[in-house]
Design a protein around this motif. Structure first.
Motif, short mmCIF file in Angstrom:
data_model
loop_
_atom_site.label_atom_id
_atom_site.label_comp_id
_atom_site.label_asym_id
_atom_site.label_seq_id
_atom_site.Cartn_x
_atom_site.Cartn_y
_atom_site.Cartn_z
N MET A 1 -10.30 -91.59 62.25
CA MET A 1 -9.15 -92.36 61.74
C MET A 1 -7.92 -91.47 61.55
O MET A 1 -6.78 -91.90 61.74
CB MET A 1 -9.51 -93.02 60.42
CG MET A 1 -10.57 -94.10 60.57
SD MET A 1 -11.21 -94.61 58.98
CE MET A 1 -9.78 -95.43 58.27
N ILE A 2 -8.17 -90.23 61.14
CA ILE A 2 -7.04 -89.31 60.90
C ILE A 2 -6.28 -89.05 62.20
O ILE A 2 -5.06 -88.87 62.21
CB ILE A 2 -7.54 -88.01 60.21
CG1 ILE A 2 -7.88 -88.32 58.74
CG2 ILE A 2 -6.50 -86.89 60.30
CD1 ILE A 2 -8.47 -87.17 57.94
N LYS A 3 -6.99 -89.11 63.33
CA LYS A 3 -6.30 -88.93 64.62
C LYS A 3 -5.28 -90.06 64.83
O LYS A 3 -4.18 -89.83 65.32
CB LYS A 3 -7.31 -88.94 65.77
CG LYS A 3 -8.07 -87.62 65.87
CD LYS A 3 -8.98 -87.63 67.08
CE LYS A 3 -9.79 -86.36 67.15
NZ LYS A 3 -11.01 -86.51 67.96
N ALA A 4 -5.67 -91.29 64.45
CA ALA A 4 -4.74 -92.42 64.58
C ALA A 4 -3.56 -92.23 63.61
O ALA A 4 -2.41 -92.50 63.94
CB ALA A 4 -5.46 -93.74 64.30
N TRP A 5 -3.86 -91.77 62.39
CA TRP A 5 -2.78 -91.49 61.42
C TRP A 5 -1.82 -90.44 61.98
O TRP A 5 -0.59 -90.60 61.92
CB TRP A 5 -3.36 -91.03 60.08
CG TRP A 5 -2.32 -90.31 59.26
CD1 TRP A 5 -2.08 -88.96 59.23
CD2 TRP A 5 -1.34 -90.91 58.41
NE1 TRP A 5 -1.03 -88.69 58.41
CE2 TRP A 5 -0.55 -89.86 57.89
CE3 TRP A 5 -1.06 -92.23 58.04
CZ2 TRP A 5 0.51 -90.10 57.01
CZ3 TRP A 5 0.00 -92.46 57.16
CH2 TRP A 5 0.77 -91.41 56.65
N ASP A 6 -2.38 -89.36 62.52
CA ASP A 6 -1.54 -88.27 63.03
C ASP A 6 -0.58 -88.78 64.10
O ASP A 6 0.55 -88.33 64.21
CB ASP A 6 -2.41 -87.13 63.63
CG ASP A 6 -3.10 -86.32 62.53
OD1 ASP A 6 -2.65 -86.40 61.37
OD2 ASP A 6 -4.09 -85.62 62.84
N LYS A 7 -1.03 -89.77 64.88
CA LYS A 7 -0.20 -90.30 65.96
C LYS A 7 0.89 -91.24 65.43
O LYS A 7 2.03 -91.18 65.86
CB LYS A 7 -1.11 -91.05 66.95
CG LYS A 7 -0.47 -91.38 68.25
CD LYS A 7 -1.53 -91.72 69.28
CE LYS A 7 -0.91 -92.25 70.55
NZ LYS A 7 -1.93 -92.77 71.47
N TYR A 8 0.52 -92.12 64.47
CA TYR A 8 1.46 -93.18 64.07
C TYR A 8 2.03 -93.02 62.66
O TYR A 8 3.00 -93.67 62.30
CB TYR A 8 0.78 -94.55 64.17
CG TYR A 8 0.43 -94.90 65.60
CD1 TYR A 8 1.41 -95.36 66.47
CD2 TYR A 8 -0.87 -94.76 66.06
CE1 TYR A 8 1.09 -95.66 67.79
CE2 TYR A 8 -1.20 -95.06 67.38
CZ TYR A 8 -0.22 -95.51 68.23
OH TYR A 8 -0.51 -95.81 69.54
N GLN A 9 1.41 -92.19 61.84
CA GLN A 9 1.84 -91.97 60.45
C GLN A 9 2.02 -93.29 59.70
O GLN A 9 2.98 -93.49 58.96
CB GLN A 9 3.16 -91.16 60.41
CG GLN A 9 3.08 -89.85 61.17
CD GLN A 9 2.62 -88.67 60.31
OE1 GLN A 9 3.10 -88.50 59.21
NE2 GLN A 9 1.68 -87.89 60.80
N CYS A 10 1.12 -94.24 59.94
CA CYS A 10 1.10 -95.46 59.12
C CYS A 10 -0.34 -95.77 58.72
O CYS A 10 -1.28 -95.22 59.29
CB CYS A 10 1.72 -96.68 59.77
SG CYS A 10 1.98 -96.68 61.46
N PRO A 11 -0.48 -96.65 57.71
CA PRO A 11 -1.82 -96.93 57.20
C PRO A 11 -2.81 -97.33 58.29
O PRO A 11 -2.46 -98.02 59.25
CB PRO A 11 -1.60 -98.09 56.23
CG PRO A 11 -0.18 -97.95 55.81
CD PRO A 11 0.55 -97.40 56.99
N VAL A 12 -4.04 -96.87 58.13
CA VAL A 12 -5.11 -97.16 59.08
C VAL A 12 -6.32 -97.63 58.28
O VAL A 12 -6.68 -97.00 57.28
CB VAL A 12 -5.54 -95.90 59.88
CG1 VAL A 12 -6.61 -96.25 60.91
CG2 VAL A 12 -4.35 -95.24 60.56
N ILE A 13 -6.95 -98.73 58.70
CA ILE A 13 -8.21 -99.10 58.06
C ILE A 13 -9.31 -99.20 59.11
O ILE A 13 -9.04 -99.54 60.26
CB ILE A 13 -8.12 -100.41 57.23
CG1 ILE A 13 -7.57 -101.55 58.04
CG2 ILE A 13 -7.30 -100.22 55.99
CD1 ILE A 13 -7.37 -102.79 57.20
#
Ligand code: UTP
Length: 287
Positions: free
Chosen positions: A144-156
């Motif tokens: 999930m942190i990989k998705a955060w690193d790319k978009y810098q928005c909340p991820v669930i």
């Protein structure tokens, strides 16, 4: 910004596991020989989290003891030359920095997360719910942190579930934008099958931005007289892009008895020291 802090709400009453949870926390129930909470703290550590804030309540002291040093036990194991066990016990207390905050009243998951506001500060943070244990090659939160690193928005974290079971979950509505990634347009808590916007259920892993704290402070009590996280997330969704990430791995709902049993059996079968004998035993069971 990097995700360094995680909040682990563990102040619930664990009523589904009574009487086992009358005088011990649900989080300390073991899967084979390791308390459930330790699986999740290990996931956090392997995902690069540096600081875990555990939200506790009355009767949860054994969680603090578990992650603390145990002088008497360690002394005893040292004296007896049980070096492997000593290493195992010592590794638990040195695993990660943990802070504890007491939620005085069990006013809901949203309220439990709000209790960590002063320790998290103005930074994005992860949330782990101990009822969901994910067995995966790459830790679920690291994915999930990989998705955060790319978009810098909340991820669930989301998982496709059988529609027959959809009413037990929070469910997202959204469009798939990439492999395993969905841009969320709405979320519904425990919908009827006919009202469910998708088969993508929300699982107990979140990456949230600090704006959620102000929102939770203003969130009225919802279902069950509790401050619901989902109500807060729906408000946050109005001002920020929000993604659902369909993780790789097997998820066990260890907050339910059947999920707990499935995890126990599967984890035992995977153990080098127990697997073969246990498999044999199960094969020959005649009940
Ligand atoms: P659950 O709804 O699963 O409740 O909470 P529970 O008390 O753990 O278990 P049951 O349903 O009575 O058997 C989801 C997560 O939120 C935490 C719980 O500890 C669990 O990790 N929680 C819930 C809090 O920390 N505080 C609350 O007020 C409510």
């Amino acid at each position: 910004m990097k995700i360094k802090t995680a909040v682990f709400p563990a102040a619930g009453l664990g009523t589904r596991f009574l009487p086992a949870t009358k005088s011990q926390p649900k989080e300390m129930l073991p899967l084979v020989d390791k308390p459930m909470i330790q699986y999740v703290i290990e996931e956090a550590q392997k995902s690069g989290i540096e600081h875990v804030i555990i939200i506790t309540g009355r009767g949860k002291n054994s969680i603090e003891d578990h992650f603390d040093m145990s002088f008497e036990l360690e002394h005893n194991l040292r004296e007896k030359g049980k070096s492997e066990l000593l290493e195992l016990v010592e590794s638990i207390s040195s695993m990660i920095t943990i802070s504890y905050v007491r939620q005085k009243e069990a006013l809901g998951l949203g309220h439990a997360i709000l209790c960590a506001k002063h320790l998290v500060g103005n930074e994005p943070f992860a949330v782990f719910l101990g009822d969901d244990i994910v067995d995966s090659e790459e830790p679920c939160m690291a994915q999930m942190i990989k998705a955060w690193d790319k978009y810098q928005c909340p991820v669930i974290a989301v998982e496709k579930v059988d529609m027959a079971n959809i009413s037990s979950y929070g469910v997202i509505a959204g469009d798939q934008t990439e492999d395993r990634l969905y841009k969320i347009s709405d979320m519904v808590e425990k919908p009827k099958v006919e009202d469910a916007p998708s088969d993508l259920a929300i699982i107990g892993r979140y990456i949230l931005t600090p704006e959620i704290f102000d929102i939770l402070e203003k969130t009225q009590k919802g279902a069950g007289g509790e401050i619901q996280l989902t109500d807060g997330l729906r408000t946050l969704l109005k001002s920020q892009d929000f993604y659902g990430y369909q993780f790789h791995g097997n998820r066990y709902d260890t907050g339910s008895k059947i999920g707990f049993l499935k995890a126990t059996v599967e984890f035992a079968l995977k153990r080098e020291d127990l697997g073969a004998e246990f498999r044999d035993y199960l094969k020959n069971l005649d009940i």
